[in-house]
Structure formats: C-alpha cells, structure tokens
Motif scaffolding. Sequence first.
Motif, PDB file in Angstrom:
ATOM      1  N   ALA A  39       0.827  -1.203   0.000  1.00  0.00           N
ATOM      2  CA  ALA A  39       0.000   0.000   0.000  1.00  0.00           C
ATOM      3  C   ALA A  39       0.864   1.256   0.000  1.00  0.00           C
ATOM      4  N   VAL A  40       1.929   1.249   0.784  1.00  0.00           N
ATOM      5  CA  VAL A  40       2.835   2.402   0.822  1.00  0.00           C
ATOM      6  C   VAL A  40       3.486   2.607  -0.537  1.00  0.00           C
ATOM      7  N   ARG A  41       3.979   1.524  -1.134  1.00  0.00           N
ATOM      8  CA  ARG A  41       4.637   1.613  -2.443  1.00  0.00           C
ATOM      9  C   ARG A  41       3.680   2.137  -3.512  1.00  0.00           C
ATOM     10  N   LEU A  42       2.465   1.585  -3.541  1.00  0.00           N
ATOM     11  CA  LEU A  42       1.500   2.017  -4.554  1.00  0.00           C
ATOM     12  C   LEU A  42       1.044   3.458  -4.321  1.00  0.00           C
ATOM     13  N   SER A  43       0.983   3.860  -3.062  1.00  0.00           N
ATOM     14  CA  SER A  43       0.611   5.253  -2.776  1.00  0.00           C
ATOM     15  C   SER A  43       1.650   6.209  -3.338  1.00  0.00           C
ATOM     16  N   ARG A  44       2.909   5.850  -3.213  1.00  0.00           N
ATOM     17  CA  ARG A  44       3.976   6.683  -3.788  1.00  0.00           C
ATOM     18  C   ARG A  44       3.915   6.690  -5.310  1.00  0.00           C
ATOM     19  N   ASP A  45       3.620   5.535  -5.895  1.00  0.00           N
ATOM     20  CA  ASP A  45       3.619   5.422  -7.355  1.00  0.00           C
ATOM     21  C   ASP A  45       2.369   6.032  -7.996  1.00  0.00           C
ATOM     22  N   LEU A  46       1.215   5.769  -7.390  1.00  0.00           N
ATOM     23  CA  LEU A  46      -0.051   6.159  -8.008  1.00  0.00           C
ATOM     24  C   LEU A  46      -0.582   7.505  -7.532  1.00  0.00           C
ATOM     25  N   ARG A  47      -0.128   7.944  -6.351  1.00  0.00           N
ATOM     26  CA  ARG A  47      -0.625   9.184  -5.741  1.00  0.00           C
ATOM     27  C   ARG A  47      -2.154   9.252  -5.757  1.00  0.00           C
ATOM     28  N   PRO A  48      -2.813   8.287  -5.118  1.00  0.00           N
ATOM     29  CA  PRO A  48      -4.276   8.317  -5.076  1.00  0.00           C
ATOM     30  C   PRO A  48      -4.762   9.485  -4.225  1.00  0.00           C
ATOM     31  N   ASP A  49      -6.012   9.863  -4.429  1.00  0.00           N
ATOM     32  CA  ASP A  49      -6.611  10.896  -3.583  1.00  0.00           C
ATOM     33  C   ASP A  49      -7.008  10.323  -2.232  1.00  0.00           C
ATOM     34  N   VAL A  50      -7.529   9.092  -2.254  1.00  0.00           N
ATOM     35  CA  VAL A  50      -8.015   8.441  -1.037  1.00  0.00           C
ATOM     36  C   VAL A  50      -7.533   6.999  -1.013  1.00  0.00           C
ATOM     37  N   VAL A  51      -7.055   6.565   0.150  1.00  0.00           N
ATOM     38  CA  VAL A  51      -6.698   5.165   0.357  1.00  0.00           C
ATOM     39  C   VAL A  51      -7.708   4.553   1.321  1.00  0.00           C
ATOM     40  N   LEU A  52      -8.408   3.516   0.879  1.00  0.00           N
ATOM     41  CA  LEU A  52      -9.278   2.748   1.766  1.00  0.00           C
ATOM     42  C   LEU A  52      -8.403   1.688   2.416  1.00  0.00           C
ATOM     43  N   MET A  53      -8.150   1.828   3.717  1.00  0.00           N
ATOM     44  CA  MET A  53      -7.130   1.037   4.398  1.00  0.00           C
ATOM     45  C   MET A  53      -7.726   0.100   5.451  1.00  0.00           C
ATOM     46  N   ASP A  54      -7.583  -1.204   5.228  1.00  0.00           N
ATOM     47  CA  ASP A  54      -7.971  -2.173   6.249  1.00  0.00           C
ATOM     48  C   ASP A  54      -6.981  -2.085   7.405  1.00  0.00           C
ATOM     49  N   VAL A  55      -7.456  -2.283   8.617  1.00  0.00           N
ATOM     50  CA  VAL A  55      -6.582  -2.190   9.788  1.00  0.00           C
ATOM     51  C   VAL A  55      -5.771  -3.463   9.978  1.00  0.00           C
ATOM     52  N   HIS A  56      -6.424  -4.618   9.853  1.00  0.00           N
ATOM     53  CA  HIS A  56      -5.785  -5.893  10.176  1.00  0.00           C
ATOM     54  C   HIS A  56      -5.316  -6.606   8.924  1.00  0.00           C
TER      55      HIS A  56
END
Length: 219
Positions: A39-56
């Motif tokens: 998720a961190v890697r894709l956030s850097r690559d894709l620069r999404p506006d919103v990340v829907l993040m599961d906790v577990h």
Amino acid sequence: MIKVLLVDDHAVVRTGFRMILDAQPDMSVAGEAAEGAEAVRLSRDLRPDVVLMDVHMPGVDGVAATQEITDALPGVRVLGLSTFDLDEYVVAMLRAGASGFLPKDISPEELVEGVRTVHRGESAVAPRLLTRLIGTFVRASRPRREPVPDELDSLTDREREVLTLIARGHSNGEIAERIDVSPSTVKNHVTNLFAKIGARDRAQAVIVAYEAGLVRPGS
C-alpha cells in the motif's frame, strides 16, 4: 475524478469495494494492495486521492502503513476500515493520520459518501464511534499537551461554542439549528477555528477539545 487505492488482504472485499466505487461517476479505483508495505509503495507510485485502508493485515498492518503514507504524502487521505470497531483500533488509525474510520458493515451509500467526505478534506467517522472513541483516547492515551489552552484562548466565544458542539458529535447542519445561524456561517466558524487550533479535520478538532477539557466523555 477521485482516485482510490483499495487496501485489504481479502480479494473478495477488494472486489466488492471496486464494484461499488467504479460505479460512481466521480470515482475510479487506481489500484489494489493486499498488505501495508504494498500500500505504501502504490501510494507513492499512483498518488491516489483516497486510500481505503484495512486495519488488520499480515506483515505491515494498516496503522503502520497509514503512518508512512500520511507522513510522506500529506495530500493523500486515508480512510480506515475494519470488521471490528473497537476503540483502540479507531484511535490508533486517527493517531497515525487517517482522516476517518468506518466499520465494514456500512452500506454502499455510506462508503461512497465517506470517500467523498475525506476527499473534501473533512473527517469521516461513523457517528456511533466518534465521541466514544475520542473519550477513550483522552482517558487511555497520551497526556494533555500544553499548547492546547493557548490555542483555545484564541477562539471567539462563538467558535468555542461551535467546537464544543463538534466534539459532542453534531453536524454543521445541526449546529446551525442549535445556535440559530445559517449553515454557511457555521462552515466559516469551523474553518476559522480549525486554523486557530491547528486541526486538519473534524476528528483532530474533537481530540483537541477533549484534551483541553472543553468537553468530557459522556458530556
């Protein structure tokens, strides 16, 4: 178009969320991740506006991933999701920088509105969780920070009243009715008081109010 990154270790959950979000005229799913490091890697690559993040999730969990994303990419908003709405999970996500937290049993309409809300720069926390989780945060977490009283001293009486009502879980519309002003006036008060207390969104404003003793759990 709101670009969304889906993060959940269950493929069937991601598929369901993708179907809901891609069906919206103002949203598109930019990518999917099954665990936090991805998720961190894709956030850097894709620069999404919103990340829907599961906790577990296995490996890097949602809390750690959220912390990394919000520290490195302040323009990316994270919306936490979990099957369990236990207070400690919600508080951990907000402390890590998430803009909100919703249980996975919400309706498709609530999910879509949550994404739009955090994209606007507001907080999306399920009403049943907001004041309860902040009360837990104050009782069980970090000690009250010293600058808070000075920040509150800069507020006008009306701004302090609005902050108190926010901390008690009222929406802008409800606040407008209670203090007999227009919703746009309330929005202006909210914008001004957020700037004065250094709050990015509604959840952080509630935390400040509780830490400063402006409201108490159950009040």
